[in-house]
Design a protein around this motif. Structure first.
Motif, mmCIF file in Angstrom:
data_model
loop_
_atom_site.group_PDB
_atom_site.id
_atom_site.type_symbol
_atom_site.label_atom_id
_atom_site.label_comp_id
_atom_site.label_asym_id
_atom_site.label_seq_id
_atom_site.Cartn_x
_atom_site.Cartn_y
_atom_site.Cartn_z
ATOM 1 N N GLY A 70 1.948 8.948 1.976
ATOM 2 C CA GLY A 70 1.148 9.972 2.655
ATOM 3 C C GLY A 70 0.966 11.253 1.854
ATOM 4 N N VAL A 71 1.599 11.326 0.681
ATOM 5 C CA VAL A 71 1.517 12.520 -0.163
ATOM 6 C C VAL A 71 1.276 12.041 -1.591
ATOM 7 C CG1 VAL A 71 2.729 14.612 -0.925
ATOM 8 C CG2 VAL A 71 3.294 13.588 1.287
ATOM 9 N N ARG A 72 0.238 12.597 -2.214
ATOM 10 C CA ARG A 72 -0.187 12.117 -3.539
ATOM 11 C C ARG A 72 0.954 12.049 -4.556
ATOM 12 N NH1 ARG A 72 -3.564 16.160 -4.557
ATOM 13 N NH2 ARG A 72 -4.919 15.150 -3.051
ATOM 14 N N SER A 73 1.787 13.085 -4.576
ATOM 15 C CA SER A 73 2.804 13.182 -5.637
ATOM 16 C C SER A 73 3.804 12.026 -5.585
ATOM 17 C CB SER A 73 3.552 14.507 -5.517
ATOM 18 O OG SER A 73 4.189 14.573 -4.261
ATOM 19 N N PRO A 114 -10.218 14.327 -4.501
ATOM 20 C CA PRO A 114 -9.388 14.181 -3.291
ATOM 21 C C PRO A 114 -9.433 15.394 -2.355
ATOM 22 C CG PRO A 114 -8.184 13.495 -5.221
ATOM 23 C CD PRO A 114 -9.464 14.068 -5.723
ATOM 24 N N THR A 115 -9.607 16.580 -2.908
ATOM 25 C CA THR A 115 -9.547 17.766 -2.040
ATOM 26 C C THR A 115 -10.710 17.826 -1.053
ATOM 27 O OG1 THR A 115 -10.634 18.994 -3.783
ATOM 28 C CG2 THR A 115 -8.239 19.250 -3.635
ATOM 29 N N VAL A 116 -11.808 17.136 -1.379
ATOM 30 C CA VAL A 116 -12.930 17.146 -0.435
ATOM 31 C C VAL A 116 -13.178 15.762 0.183
ATOM 32 C CG1 VAL A 116 -14.054 19.155 -1.459
ATOM 33 C CG2 VAL A 116 -14.655 16.869 -2.293
ATOM 34 N N ALA A 117 -12.175 14.876 0.066
ATOM 35 C CA ALA A 117 -12.324 13.528 0.644
ATOM 36 C C ALA A 117 -12.470 13.649 2.156
ATOM 37 C CB ALA A 117 -11.105 12.677 0.310
ATOM 38 N N ASP A 127 0.872 -1.181 0.000
ATOM 39 C CA ASP A 127 0.000 0.000 0.000
ATOM 40 C C ASP A 127 0.912 1.235 0.000
ATOM 41 O OD1 ASP A 127 -1.409 2.250 0.804
ATOM 42 O OD2 ASP A 127 -2.454 1.269 2.449
ATOM 43 N N PRO A 128 1.151 1.800 -1.190
ATOM 44 C CA PRO A 128 2.065 2.942 -1.256
ATOM 45 C C PRO A 128 1.405 4.237 -0.774
ATOM 46 C CG PRO A 128 1.207 2.465 -3.428
ATOM 47 C CD PRO A 128 0.633 1.430 -2.516
ATOM 48 N N SER A 129 0.078 4.242 -0.656
ATOM 49 C CA SER A 129 -0.635 5.476 -0.315
ATOM 50 C C SER A 129 -0.387 5.876 1.140
ATOM 51 C CB SER A 129 -2.132 5.307 -0.575
ATOM 52 O OG SER A 129 -2.346 4.901 -1.910
ATOM 53 N N HIS A 130 -0.612 4.925 2.057
ATOM 54 C CA HIS A 130 -0.393 5.249 3.469
ATOM 55 C C HIS A 130 1.095 5.400 3.759
ATOM 56 C CE1 HIS A 130 -4.542 3.935 3.500
ATOM 57 N NE2 HIS A 130 -4.671 4.690 4.569
ATOM 58 N N GLN A 173 -3.378 11.951 0.152
ATOM 59 C CA GLN A 173 -2.581 10.875 -0.451
ATOM 60 C C GLN A 173 -3.358 10.115 -1.525
ATOM 61 O OE1 GLN A 173 -1.999 8.909 3.306
ATOM 62 N NE2 GLN A 173 -3.489 7.315 2.894
ATOM 63 N N SER A 174 -4.576 10.586 -1.820
ATOM 64 C CA SER A 174 -5.398 9.889 -2.813
ATOM 65 C C SER A 174 -5.100 10.424 -4.209
ATOM 66 C CB SER A 174 -6.885 10.088 -2.503
ATOM 67 O OG SER A 174 -7.174 9.552 -1.237
ATOM 68 N N LEU A 175 -4.976 9.506 -5.160
ATOM 69 C CA LEU A 175 -4.744 9.926 -6.542
ATOM 70 C C LEU A 175 -6.055 10.386 -7.161
ATOM 71 C CD1 LEU A 175 -2.449 7.103 -8.006
ATOM 72 C CD2 LEU A 175 -1.780 9.238 -6.891
ATOM 73 N N TYR A 176 -5.957 11.301 -8.115
ATOM 74 C CA TYR A 176 -7.097 11.630 -8.974
ATOM 75 C C TYR A 176 -7.288 10.450 -9.925
ATOM 76 C CZ TYR A 176 -7.007 16.498 -7.438
ATOM 77 O OH TYR A 176 -7.081 17.635 -6.684
#
Ligand code: PEP
Ligand code: MN
Length: 336
Positions: A274-277, A302-305, A268-271, A311-314
Protein backbone atom coordinates in the motif's frame (compact mmCIF):
# COMPACT_ATOMS: atom_id res chain seq x y z
CA UNK A 1 -8.33 -37.99 6.99
CA UNK A 2 -7.28 -40.71 4.61
CA UNK A 3 -3.89 -42.45 4.69
CA UNK A 4 -2.85 -44.00 1.39
CA UNK A 5 -0.06 -46.57 1.70
CA UNK A 6 2.64 -47.13 -0.90
CA UNK A 7 1.97 -49.73 -3.61
CA UNK A 8 3.24 -53.09 -2.41
CA UNK A 9 2.84 -52.24 1.27
CA UNK A 10 2.88 -55.19 3.66
CA UNK A 11 0.65 -56.19 6.59
CA UNK A 12 3.46 -54.97 8.85
CA UNK A 13 3.28 -51.53 7.17
CA UNK A 14 -0.46 -51.44 7.78
CA UNK A 15 0.11 -52.38 11.41
CA UNK A 16 2.62 -49.52 11.78
CA UNK A 17 -0.03 -47.05 10.57
CA UNK A 18 -2.69 -48.54 12.86
CA UNK A 19 -0.31 -48.41 15.82
CA UNK A 20 0.41 -44.74 15.13
CA UNK A 21 -3.33 -44.03 14.93
CA UNK A 22 -3.88 -45.77 18.28
CA UNK A 23 -1.10 -43.73 19.83
CA UNK A 24 -2.81 -40.56 18.59
CA UNK A 25 -6.17 -41.69 19.97
CA UNK A 26 -7.76 -41.95 16.52
CA UNK A 27 -10.21 -44.51 15.25
CA UNK A 28 -8.73 -46.26 12.21
CA UNK A 29 -10.63 -48.18 9.54
CA UNK A 30 -8.40 -50.06 7.10
CA UNK A 31 -9.63 -50.83 3.60
CA UNK A 32 -8.36 -51.91 0.21
CA UNK A 33 -8.72 -49.56 -2.81
CA UNK A 34 -7.61 -51.44 -5.93
CA UNK A 35 -4.02 -52.52 -5.25
CA UNK A 36 -3.60 -49.96 -2.46
CA UNK A 37 -4.11 -50.24 1.27
CA UNK A 38 -5.84 -47.20 2.72
CA UNK A 39 -6.78 -46.25 6.26
CA UNK A 40 -9.63 -43.86 7.12
CA UNK A 41 -9.05 -41.97 10.36
CA UNK A 42 -11.64 -40.29 12.53
CA UNK A 43 -12.36 -39.30 16.09
CA UNK A 44 -9.70 -36.69 16.73
CA UNK A 45 -7.67 -33.94 15.24
CA UNK A 46 -4.19 -34.39 13.87
CA UNK A 47 -2.29 -33.28 10.81
CA UNK A 48 -0.47 -34.96 7.98
CA UNK A 49 2.92 -34.61 9.67
CA UNK A 50 1.93 -37.15 12.33
CA UNK A 51 2.46 -39.85 9.69
CA UNK A 52 5.17 -38.25 7.58
CA UNK A 53 8.03 -40.31 9.09
CA UNK A 54 6.45 -43.63 8.08
CA UNK A 55 8.02 -44.56 4.74
CA UNK A 56 5.12 -46.90 3.90
CA UNK A 57 2.77 -43.87 3.72
CA UNK A 58 2.37 -42.51 0.17
CA UNK A 59 0.17 -39.59 1.15
CA UNK A 60 -2.17 -38.24 3.74
CA UNK A 61 -5.26 -36.58 2.39
CA UNK A 62 -7.99 -34.58 4.02
CA UNK A 63 -11.27 -36.03 2.92
CA UNK A 64 -12.68 -32.69 1.74
CA UNK A 65 -9.47 -32.18 -0.30
CA UNK A 66 -10.06 -35.48 -2.05
CA UNK A 67 -12.85 -33.88 -4.08
CA UNK A 68 -11.09 -30.62 -4.75
CA UNK A 69 -10.14 -29.88 -8.35
CA UNK A 70 -7.47 -27.38 -7.33
CA UNK A 71 -5.75 -29.91 -5.01
CA UNK A 72 -2.11 -30.65 -5.77
CA UNK A 73 -2.62 -34.34 -6.40
CA UNK A 74 -5.06 -33.66 -9.24
CA UNK A 75 -2.14 -32.35 -11.28
CA UNK A 76 1.10 -33.19 -9.44
CA UNK A 77 3.37 -31.52 -12.00
CA UNK A 78 1.60 -28.18 -11.71
CA UNK A 79 -0.69 -26.32 -14.08
CA UNK A 80 0.88 -23.94 -16.57
CA UNK A 81 -1.25 -21.09 -17.91
CA UNK A 82 -1.05 -19.85 -21.47
CA UNK A 83 -1.72 -16.12 -21.49
CA UNK A 84 -1.87 -15.31 -25.19
CA UNK A 85 1.35 -17.31 -25.65
CA UNK A 86 3.08 -16.22 -22.42
CA UNK A 87 3.45 -19.14 -20.06
CA UNK A 88 2.93 -18.82 -16.33
CA UNK A 89 3.49 -21.59 -13.81
CA UNK A 90 5.73 -24.31 -12.58
CA UNK A 91 9.02 -24.69 -14.47
CA UNK A 92 8.43 -21.51 -16.47
CA UNK A 93 10.51 -18.34 -16.30
CA UNK A 94 9.43 -15.81 -13.66
CA UNK A 95 6.53 -13.82 -15.06
CA UNK A 96 6.33 -10.13 -14.20
CA UNK A 97 3.01 -8.38 -14.78
CA UNK A 98 3.08 -4.60 -14.49
CA UNK A 99 0.96 -1.57 -15.22
CA UNK A 100 -1.25 1.07 -13.69
CA UNK A 101 -4.09 0.35 -11.31
CA UNK A 102 -6.47 1.97 -13.83
CA UNK A 103 -6.17 2.74 -17.51
CA UNK A 104 -7.07 6.43 -17.52
CA UNK A 105 -6.59 7.83 -21.02
CA UNK A 106 -5.03 6.82 -24.36
CA UNK A 107 -1.90 8.87 -23.55
CA UNK A 108 -1.41 7.33 -20.11
CA UNK A 109 -2.25 3.77 -21.18
CA UNK A 110 -0.26 3.62 -24.41
CA UNK A 111 2.62 5.58 -22.89
CA UNK A 112 3.08 3.23 -19.92
CA UNK A 113 2.49 0.19 -22.14
CA UNK A 114 5.36 1.25 -24.42
CA UNK A 115 7.64 2.03 -21.48
CA UNK A 116 6.97 -1.33 -19.86
CA UNK A 117 7.34 -3.23 -23.10
CA UNK A 118 10.74 -1.61 -23.52
CA UNK A 119 11.69 -2.65 -19.99
CA UNK A 120 10.99 -6.29 -20.93
CA UNK A 121 7.44 -6.76 -19.61
CA UNK A 122 5.13 -9.05 -21.62
CA UNK A 123 1.84 -8.68 -19.73
CA UNK A 124 0.27 -5.33 -18.86
CA UNK A 125 -2.21 -4.94 -16.02
CA UNK A 126 -4.80 -2.14 -16.07
CA UNK A 127 -8.37 -1.82 -14.87
CA UNK A 128 -11.28 -0.31 -16.78
CA UNK A 129 -13.93 -1.28 -14.26
CA UNK A 130 -12.74 -0.48 -10.76
CA UNK A 131 -14.24 -2.05 -7.64
CA UNK A 132 -13.79 0.96 -5.35
CA UNK A 133 -14.54 0.93 -1.65
CA UNK A 134 -16.33 4.27 -1.95
CA UNK A 135 -18.98 4.99 -4.58
CA UNK A 136 -17.56 8.53 -4.78
CA UNK A 137 -14.12 7.32 -5.94
CA UNK A 138 -13.10 7.03 -9.60
CA UNK A 139 -14.88 3.98 -11.02
CA UNK A 140 -12.68 3.52 -14.10
CA UNK A 141 -13.13 4.62 -17.71
CA UNK A 142 -15.25 1.52 -18.28
CA UNK A 143 -16.54 0.70 -21.80
CA UNK A 144 -14.64 3.64 -23.23
CA UNK A 145 -11.38 1.74 -22.58
CA UNK A 146 -12.21 -1.44 -24.50
CA UNK A 147 -10.66 -0.11 -27.69
CA UNK A 148 -7.57 0.87 -25.69
CA UNK A 149 -7.07 -2.77 -24.73
CA UNK A 150 -7.19 -3.68 -28.42
CA UNK A 151 -4.70 -0.95 -29.25
CA UNK A 152 -2.25 -1.99 -26.53
CA UNK A 153 -2.39 -5.58 -27.76
CA UNK A 154 -2.19 -4.76 -31.47
CA UNK A 155 0.19 -1.84 -31.60
CA UNK A 156 2.39 -2.25 -28.53
CA UNK A 157 2.33 -6.05 -28.58
CA UNK A 158 1.64 -6.64 -24.89
CA UNK A 159 -0.81 -9.15 -23.44
CA UNK A 160 -3.33 -7.60 -21.05
CA UNK A 161 -4.95 -8.62 -17.80
CA UNK A 162 -7.93 -6.59 -16.64
CA UNK A 163 -10.61 -6.96 -14.00
CA UNK A 164 -14.18 -8.15 -14.54
CA UNK A 165 -16.34 -6.94 -11.66
CA UNK A 166 -19.47 -8.85 -12.61
CA UNK A 167 -20.84 -11.12 -15.31
CA UNK A 168 -21.78 -8.22 -17.57
CA UNK A 169 -18.25 -6.79 -17.55
CA UNK A 170 -16.78 -10.25 -18.07
CA UNK A 171 -18.88 -10.58 -21.24
CA UNK A 172 -17.70 -7.14 -22.37
CA UNK A 173 -14.02 -7.74 -21.63
CA UNK A 174 -13.61 -11.29 -22.91
CA UNK A 175 -12.99 -10.38 -26.57
CA UNK A 176 -10.50 -7.63 -25.65
CA UNK A 177 -8.19 -9.25 -23.04
CA UNK A 178 -5.72 -12.11 -22.64
CA UNK A 179 -6.48 -12.81 -18.98
CA UNK A 180 -9.27 -11.72 -16.67
CA UNK A 181 -8.83 -10.72 -13.06
CA UNK A 182 -11.39 -11.47 -10.39
CA UNK A 183 -10.61 -9.09 -7.56
CA UNK A 184 -10.34 -9.64 -3.83
CA UNK A 185 -13.82 -8.21 -3.22
CA UNK A 186 -15.32 -10.65 -5.68
CA UNK A 187 -13.47 -13.80 -4.65
CA UNK A 188 -16.72 -15.29 -3.40
CA UNK A 189 -19.03 -13.84 -6.05
CA UNK A 190 -20.18 -17.28 -7.01
CA UNK A 191 -22.16 -16.33 -10.10
CA UNK A 192 -19.11 -14.46 -11.43
CA UNK A 193 -16.91 -17.47 -10.64
CA UNK A 194 -19.32 -19.75 -12.49
CA UNK A 195 -19.29 -17.41 -15.49
CA UNK A 196 -15.45 -17.40 -15.37
CA UNK A 197 -15.60 -21.20 -15.50
CA UNK A 198 -17.17 -20.88 -18.95
CA UNK A 199 -14.73 -18.20 -20.12
CA UNK A 200 -12.09 -19.02 -22.74
CA UNK A 201 -9.44 -16.86 -21.03
CA UNK A 202 -7.16 -17.63 -18.08
CA UNK A 203 -8.34 -16.16 -14.78
CA UNK A 204 -6.31 -14.39 -12.12
CA UNK A 205 -8.24 -15.06 -8.92
CA UNK A 206 -7.27 -12.73 -6.08
CA UNK A 207 -7.55 -13.80 -2.45
CA UNK A 208 -10.21 -11.95 -0.48
CA UNK A 209 -8.76 -9.75 2.27
CA UNK A 210 -10.49 -11.90 4.87
CA UNK A 211 -10.31 -15.24 3.12
CA UNK A 212 -8.49 -18.36 4.26
CA UNK A 213 -6.51 -20.44 1.77
CA UNK A 214 -9.23 -23.04 2.02
CA UNK A 215 -11.80 -20.49 0.87
CA UNK A 216 -9.52 -19.31 -1.93
CA UNK A 217 -9.13 -22.87 -3.20
CA UNK A 218 -12.85 -23.64 -3.05
CA UNK A 219 -13.46 -20.40 -4.98
CA UNK A 220 -10.95 -21.61 -7.60
CA UNK A 221 -12.87 -24.87 -7.77
CA UNK A 222 -15.97 -23.00 -8.93
CA UNK A 223 -14.01 -21.89 -12.00
CA UNK A 224 -12.34 -25.25 -12.58
CA UNK A 225 -15.64 -27.08 -12.20
CA UNK A 226 -17.04 -25.03 -15.09
CA UNK A 227 -14.34 -26.41 -17.38
CA UNK A 228 -11.81 -23.56 -17.33
CA UNK A 229 -8.54 -25.16 -16.22
CA UNK A 230 -6.53 -21.93 -16.51
CA UNK A 231 -6.63 -20.33 -13.07
CA UNK A 232 -3.87 -18.56 -11.12
CA UNK A 233 -4.16 -17.80 -7.40
CA UNK A 234 -3.08 -14.34 -6.28
CA UNK A 235 -1.99 -13.34 -2.78
CA UNK A 236 -2.57 -9.59 -2.39
CA UNK A 237 -2.59 -9.05 1.35
CA UNK A 238 -5.06 -9.84 4.10
CA UNK A 239 -6.62 -7.73 6.85
CA UNK A 240 -4.79 -7.94 10.17
CA UNK A 241 -4.26 -5.63 13.16
CA UNK A 242 -1.28 -4.08 11.36
CA UNK A 243 -1.47 -0.32 10.94
CA UNK A 244 1.92 0.08 9.22
CA UNK A 245 0.64 -1.28 5.91
CA UNK A 246 -2.58 -1.26 3.90
CA UNK A 247 -2.88 -5.04 4.24
CA UNK A 248 -0.53 -7.74 5.49
CA UNK A 249 1.06 -9.53 2.54
CA UNK A 250 0.87 -13.19 3.54
CA UNK A 251 3.99 -14.55 1.90
CA UNK A 252 3.75 -17.80 3.83
CA UNK A 253 0.69 -18.44 1.65
CA UNK A 254 3.01 -18.94 -1.35
CA UNK A 255 4.71 -22.19 -0.27
CA UNK A 256 1.47 -23.28 1.43
CA UNK A 257 -0.51 -22.84 -1.79
CA UNK A 258 2.15 -24.70 -3.76
CA UNK A 259 1.80 -27.62 -1.34
CA UNK A 260 -1.99 -27.57 -1.41
CA UNK A 261 -2.63 -26.82 -5.06
CA UNK A 262 -1.32 -27.38 -8.59
CA UNK A 263 -2.39 -23.87 -9.66
CA UNK A 264 0.26 -21.18 -10.25
CA UNK A 265 0.73 -18.60 -7.52
CA UNK A 266 0.98 -14.86 -8.21
CA UNK A 267 1.84 -12.21 -5.63
CA UNK A 268 0.65 -8.59 -5.79
CA UNK A 269 2.99 -6.66 -3.49
CA UNK A 270 1.41 -3.31 -4.39
CA UNK A 271 -1.97 -3.75 -2.72
CA UNK A 272 -0.34 -5.70 0.11
CA UNK A 273 2.14 -2.95 1.01
CA UNK A 274 0.00 0.00 0.00
CA UNK A 275 3.05 2.30 0.10
CA UNK A 276 5.40 2.73 -2.86
CA UNK A 277 8.62 2.60 -0.84
CA UNK A 278 7.87 -0.92 0.43
CA UNK A 279 6.76 -2.51 -2.81
CA UNK A 280 10.23 -3.50 -4.15
CA UNK A 281 11.22 -5.34 -0.95
CA UNK A 282 7.96 -7.27 -0.88
CA UNK A 283 8.20 -8.09 -4.60
CA UNK A 284 11.72 -9.49 -4.12
CA UNK A 285 10.56 -11.48 -1.09
CA UNK A 286 7.63 -12.88 -3.09
CA UNK A 287 9.99 -14.23 -5.75
CA UNK A 288 12.24 -15.71 -3.05
CA UNK A 289 9.15 -17.36 -1.52
CA UNK A 290 8.45 -19.12 -4.81
CA UNK A 291 5.83 -16.97 -6.55
CA UNK A 292 5.41 -17.97 -10.20
CA UNK A 293 4.61 -14.35 -11.04
CA UNK A 294 4.49 -10.95 -9.42
CA UNK A 295 2.06 -8.23 -10.41
CA UNK A 296 3.20 -4.68 -9.71
CA UNK A 297 1.39 -1.36 -10.12
CA UNK A 298 3.43 1.12 -12.16
CA UNK A 299 2.16 4.56 -13.21
CA UNK A 300 3.84 7.19 -15.40
CA UNK A 301 2.86 9.90 -12.90
CA UNK A 302 1.83 8.26 -9.62
CA UNK A 303 1.11 11.57 -7.88
CA UNK A 304 -1.76 12.28 -10.26
CA UNK A 305 -2.99 8.68 -10.68
CA UNK A 306 -6.76 8.33 -10.42
CA UNK A 307 -6.43 5.22 -8.25
CA UNK A 308 -3.71 3.69 -6.08
CA UNK A 309 -1.03 6.27 -6.93
CA UNK A 310 0.47 6.03 -3.44
CA UNK A 311 1.48 2.42 -4.04
CA UNK A 312 2.40 2.72 -7.72
CA UNK A 313 6.05 2.64 -8.70
CA UNK A 314 7.57 5.23 -11.01
CA UNK A 315 8.68 3.63 -14.29
CA UNK A 316 12.34 4.20 -13.41
CA UNK A 317 11.88 2.41 -10.08
CA UNK A 318 10.29 -0.51 -11.87
CA UNK A 319 13.05 -0.66 -14.47
CA UNK A 320 15.55 -0.90 -11.64
CA UNK A 321 13.50 -3.55 -9.80
CA UNK A 322 12.95 -5.94 -12.74
CA UNK A 323 16.54 -7.26 -13.07
CA UNK A 324 16.70 -7.66 -9.29
CA UNK A 325 13.56 -9.82 -9.37
CA UNK A 326 15.16 -11.92 -12.09
CA UNK A 327 18.38 -12.22 -10.07
CA UNK A 328 16.41 -13.49 -7.06
CA UNK A 329 14.60 -16.02 -9.26
CA UNK A 330 17.95 -17.32 -10.53
CA UNK A 331 19.38 -17.41 -7.00
CA UNK A 332 16.39 -19.53 -6.00
CA UNK A 333 17.18 -21.98 -8.80
CA UNK A 334 14.55 -20.79 -11.24
CA UNK A 335 14.62 -19.38 -14.74
CA UNK A 336 14.26 -15.62 -14.93
C1 PEP B 1 -6.41 -4.07 -8.36
O1 PEP B 1 -5.72 -5.01 -8.78
O2 PEP B 1 -6.30 -2.89 -8.76
C2 PEP B 1 -7.37 -4.35 -7.27
C3 PEP B 1 -8.46 -3.62 -7.09
O3 PEP B 1 -6.98 -5.39 -6.52
P1 PEP B 1 -7.68 -6.12 -5.26
O4 PEP B 1 -8.90 -6.78 -5.80
O5 PEP B 1 -6.62 -7.08 -4.81
O6 PEP B 1 -7.97 -5.06 -4.23
MN1 MN C 1 -5.10 -1.01 -7.60
Amino acid sequence: MLIVLQPGSTPADLEAVLARARKLGLTAQPAQAGDRRIVALSGGSTDATAFSDLSCVARVQRVDDAFRLSARDKQPRGTVLDIGGVRLGSGQPLCVIAGPCSLESPEQALGIARTLKQAGVRILRGGLFKPRTSPYSFQGIQEEGLKLLDEIRATVGLKVVTEAVDERTLDLLEPHADMLQIGARNMQNFSLLRRAGKCRLPVLLKRGAGATLDELLTAADYILAGGNTQVALCERGIRTFSSHSRYTLDLAAVPALHELSHLPVVVDPSHGAGVRSRVPAMALAAVAAGADAVMVEVHPEPTVARSDGQQSLYPAQFAELLPRLQAVARAAGREA
